[in-house]
Design an enzyme around this catalytic site. Structure first.
Site, PDB file in Angstrom:
ATOM      1  N   GLU A 230       0.646  -1.376   0.063  1.00  0.00           N
ATOM      2  CA  GLU A 230      -0.187  -0.141  -0.111  1.00  0.00           C
ATOM      3  C   GLU A 230       0.878   1.073   0.056  1.00  0.00           C
ATOM      4  O   GLU A 230       1.785   1.540   0.952  1.00  0.00           O
ATOM      5  CB  GLU A 230      -0.692   0.005   1.307  1.00  0.00           C
ATOM      6  N   CYS A 266      -2.366   8.143   4.278  1.00  0.00           N
ATOM      7  CA  CYS A 266      -2.418   7.865   2.703  1.00  0.00           C
ATOM      8  C   CYS A 266      -3.552   8.394   2.124  1.00  0.00           C
ATOM      9  O   CYS A 266      -3.550   8.150   1.014  1.00  0.00           O
ATOM     10  CB  CYS A 266      -2.207   6.250   2.893  1.00  0.00           C
TER      11      CYS A 266
HETATM   12  P1  NAP Z   1       9.293   3.760   3.774  1.00  0.00           P
HETATM   13  O1  NAP Z   1      10.774   4.520   3.602  1.00  0.00           O
HETATM   14  O2  NAP Z   1       8.829   3.373   2.603  1.00  0.00           O
HETATM   15  O3  NAP Z   1       9.746   2.712   4.963  1.00  0.00           O
HETATM   16  C1  NAP Z   1       8.600   1.711   5.277  1.00  0.00           C
HETATM   17  C2  NAP Z   1       9.260   0.700   5.758  1.00  0.00           C
HETATM   18  O4  NAP Z   1       9.730  -0.248   4.591  1.00  0.00           O
HETATM   19  C3  NAP Z   1      10.374   0.813   6.735  1.00  0.00           C
HETATM   20  O5  NAP Z   1      10.259  -0.134   7.860  1.00  0.00           O
HETATM   21  C4  NAP Z   1      11.717   0.777   6.034  1.00  0.00           C
HETATM   22  O6  NAP Z   1      12.720   0.151   6.727  1.00  0.00           O
HETATM   23  C5  NAP Z   1      11.134  -0.459   5.034  1.00  0.00           C
HETATM   24  N1  NAP Z   1      11.905  -0.535   3.672  1.00  0.00           N
HETATM   25  C6  NAP Z   1      11.765   0.719   2.847  1.00  0.00           C
HETATM   26  N2  NAP Z   1      12.537   0.433   1.576  1.00  0.00           N
HETATM   27  C7  NAP Z   1      12.989  -0.871   1.730  1.00  0.00           C
HETATM   28  C8  NAP Z   1      13.841  -1.702   1.196  1.00  0.00           C
HETATM   29  N3  NAP Z   1      14.344  -1.056  -0.049  1.00  0.00           N
HETATM   30  N4  NAP Z   1      14.239  -2.681   1.614  1.00  0.00           N
HETATM   31  C9  NAP Z   1      13.810  -3.163   2.699  1.00  0.00           C
HETATM   32  N5  NAP Z   1      12.872  -2.619   3.500  1.00  0.00           N
HETATM   33  C10 NAP Z   1      12.523  -1.296   3.270  1.00  0.00           C
HETATM   34  O7  NAP Z   1       8.157   4.573   4.384  1.00  0.00           O
HETATM   35  P2  NAP Z   1       8.178   5.536   5.717  1.00  0.00           P
HETATM   36  O8  NAP Z   1       9.471   5.616   6.358  1.00  0.00           O
HETATM   37  O9  NAP Z   1       6.916   4.994   6.629  1.00  0.00           O
HETATM   38  O10 NAP Z   1       7.675   7.209   5.156  1.00  0.00           O
HETATM   39  C11 NAP Z   1       8.365   7.661   4.202  1.00  0.00           C
HETATM   40  C12 NAP Z   1       7.252   7.830   2.880  1.00  0.00           C
HETATM   41  O11 NAP Z   1       6.328   6.658   2.729  1.00  0.00           O
HETATM   42  C13 NAP Z   1       6.428   8.832   3.382  1.00  0.00           C
HETATM   43  O12 NAP Z   1       6.902  10.163   2.935  1.00  0.00           O
HETATM   44  C14 NAP Z   1       5.314   8.716   2.646  1.00  0.00           C
HETATM   45  O13 NAP Z   1       5.249   9.103   1.155  1.00  0.00           O
HETATM   46  C15 NAP Z   1       5.085   7.059   2.492  1.00  0.00           C
HETATM   47  N6  NAP Z   1       4.199   6.496   3.329  1.00  0.00           N
HETATM   48  C16 NAP Z   1       2.958   6.139   2.537  1.00  0.00           C
HETATM   49  C17 NAP Z   1       2.129   5.557   3.647  1.00  0.00           C
HETATM   50  C18 NAP Z   1       0.833   5.129   3.291  1.00  0.00           C
HETATM   51  O14 NAP Z   1      -0.093   4.751   3.838  1.00  0.00           O
HETATM   52  N7  NAP Z   1       0.560   4.851   1.928  1.00  0.00           N
HETATM   53  C19 NAP Z   1       2.146   5.321   5.119  1.00  0.00           C
HETATM   54  C20 NAP Z   1       3.432   5.853   5.478  1.00  0.00           C
HETATM   55  C21 NAP Z   1       4.288   6.316   4.646  1.00  0.00           C
HETATM   56  P3  NAP Z   1      13.716   1.023   7.136  1.00  0.00           P
HETATM   57  O15 NAP Z   1      13.299   2.153   7.459  1.00  0.00           O
HETATM   58  O16 NAP Z   1      14.619   0.322   8.183  1.00  0.00           O
HETATM   59  O17 NAP Z   1      14.745   1.352   5.879  1.00  0.00           O
END
Ligand code: NAP
Length: 484
Positions: A230, A266
């Site tokens: 998502e 989101c």
């Molecule tokens: P994120 O950077 O995508 O991280 C989410 C989770 O996925 C973290 O536990 C992260 O681990 C892991 N992850 C990310 N990339 C990975 C990879 N290449 N390999 C393995 N694990 C990976 O999201 P976030 O920190 O929650 O928020 C950043 C952005 O996500 C926001 O700016 C927003 O755009 C989006 N977001 C969207 C929603 C939604 O509901 N759609 C919700 C929250 C956030 P690590 O942190 O340990 O790297």
């Protein structure tokens, strides 16, 4: 489970235990798994105050919001438990042997859904309960009979650890086998787990970049597995001319919705299409300026949002510029015309995860349909107007092809946990538009169909037996049949 288990036993041990537990879970009764989910809910409710304090420290979200989210999470666990027992999600079909079947003699066939096996769940940052350790993905994976390996989110590590302990304690007391639930914390472990053949599916809530990277790992395996991400959505709102009769109510609803939770939903409405009007922009500017600043979830989210804000400033005209103070972020609002927006729809439809949104002015309502036809996949799309507005039927029809949920005279923030909820949509809202991550239907993601042909009744799983020991709905010889 006899000895006190650890929440993070190490990746290989967790995977080995999960693979063993998967065999036990696949053979477990739905009522047993429902008891496990209810035990987790009870444990979280009993420790609500302690958990909320931890969450407040780590996420800066206000206490009432966090208390409400614990309630939502335990409700979600219990609703999933009820659904698991009710059994219609198993899509049971029993076709008795029929020598006169039109396509040739039919054998006895019985179709049911069975669990895929261990699931990697990657927790989200913005819902530290409802989409985190014991959130909807965990509930639906466990409920469907799949062990969970949970990658905790670094934005709330202490809360994740404590929640994980409570989940394990609840499962242990309720008699779940070792390996039913474990946690990992590093990105490297998440990737290694998803590459490992013992993991049979993945579920994720977060960024497009992170979700896409993990989706590609899941799809690129020698044995590809489903991955339910998502990701991002701008949730456009279309204000029809008829809605301007309620201008103040509509505009204040919009500002409340896009600034709710510091814009970190989101389902935040990131674009508002409104009839061209200076009074609309003036009223919006006043409403936005009146919103108090609030702290973002964490530094990483703040950095990401600040970068996106700089892009929005380059792209569009400011209506009200937010500031960053010791109290946090105040909201920003930008404006453009529909002609300029049509020239850069990619820029318009890129998510800004924080308190910012864009108003797009239009002259001719027919232009809304042209934009809607070019919408990338969305979690939601919203129309404000009267039902006899001439453009409403066509716009609604087009939006239904681009969004998982279409909202009439309401706001997208607020996702009810219920059977009829669809929380999903086409790319990039999700990586799998055919499923939802909210509501009991989310169980469907972690099961796969199997048909038993001419298997003796005594050897069949309970769900597809003629005596229907689970007491569930079965489609018998084509007819949906309630339990006796
Ligand atoms: P994120 O950077 O995508 O991280 C989410 C989770 O996925 C973290 O536990 C992260 O681990 C892991 N992850 C990310 N990339 C990975 C990879 N290449 N390999 C393995 N694990 C990976 O999201 P976030 O920190 O929650 O928020 C950043 C952005 O996500 C926001 O700016 C927003 O755009 C989006 N977001 C969207 C929603 C939604 O509901 N759609 C919700 C929250 C956030 P690590 O942190 O340990 O790297």
């Amino acid at each position: 489970m006899t000895e006190r288990p650890t929440t993070q036993p190490g990746l290989d041990q967790a995977l080995r235990a999960a693979a063993r537990a998967a065999i036990v879970l696949a053979g477990s009764e739905p009522a047993t798994r429902a008891d496990w989910l209810r035990a987790i809910a009870d444990e979280l409710d009993a420790h609500r105050d302690e958990l909320v304090v931890l969450a407040q420290e780590e996420t800066h979200l206000p206490r009432p919001r966090l208390e409400g989210e614990v309630g939502r999470t335990t409700f979600q666990l219990r609703l999933t438990a009820d659904a698991v027992v009710e059994g219609s999600w198993l899509e049971v079909a029993i076709d008795h042997a029929d020598p006169n079947w039109p396509t040739g003699p039919r054998p006895d066939l019985r179709r049911v859904l069975r669990p895929l096996g261990p699931v990697l769940v990657v927790a989200a940052s913005n819902f530290p309960f409802a989409f985190s350790v014991a959130g909807g993905d965990t509930a639906s994976a466990l409920g469907s009979g799949c062990p969970v390996l949970l990658k905790l989110h670094p934005g709330h590590p202490k809360l994740s650890d404590r929640t994980g302990e409570l989940v394990l304690e609840a499962l242990t007391k309720a008699g779940a086998p070792t390996g039913t639930f474990a946690m990992i914390s590093s990105e490297a472990d998440a990737q290694a787990a998803l590459k490992d053949s013992r993991i049979k599916a993945g579920a994720f809530t977060g960024s497009i970049r992170g979700g896409r990277a993990l989706f590609d790992i899941a799809a690129g395996r020698p044995d590809p597995v489903p991955f339910y991400g998502e990701l991002g959505s701008v949730n456009p709102v279309f204000v029809l001319p008829s809605a301007l009769r309620r201008q103040s109510e509509t505009l204040s609803g919009f500002v409340s919705s896009y600034t709710l939770g510091v814009g970190q939903f989101c389902t935040k409405p990131g674009v508002l299409f409104a009839p061209h009007s200076q009074s609309v922009l003036d009223e919006l500017a006043g409403l936005v300026k009146a919103v108090a600043p609030a702290p973002p979830l964490n530094d990483r989210i703040q950095q990401g949002f600040t970068g996106r804000l700089a892009e929005l400033r380059e792209l569009w005209q400011p209506v009200s510029e937010g500031t960053q103070t010791a109290d946090g972020l105040s909201p920003s609002l930008f404006a453009t015309t529909i002609d300029d927006a049509l020239d850069d729809l990619d820029g318009l439809f890129e998510e800004a995860f924080g308190p910012a949104s864009v108003v797009v002015s239009y002259e001719d309502p027919a232009e809304l349909v042209a934009v809607a036809r070019r919408l990338p996949g969305q979690l939601t799309a919203t129309i404000h107007g009267d039902e006899d507005d001439p453009i409403a039927p066509e716009l609604l029809g087009v939006l239904a092809g681009h969004a998982g949920r279409v909202i009439w005279n309401g706001w997208p923030t607020g996702v009810s946990v219920t059977w009829a909820m669809q929380h999903g949509g086409g790319w990039p809202a999700t990586t799998a538009s055919v499923h939802t991550s909210v509501g009991p239907t989310a169980l469907r993601r972690f099961v796969t169909p199997i048909s038993y042909q001419d298997v003796p009744e005594a050897l069949l799983p309970a769900a597809v037996r003629d005596d229907n020991p689970l007491g569930i709905w079965q489609r018998i010889d084509g007819k949906l049949t309630p339990p006796n």
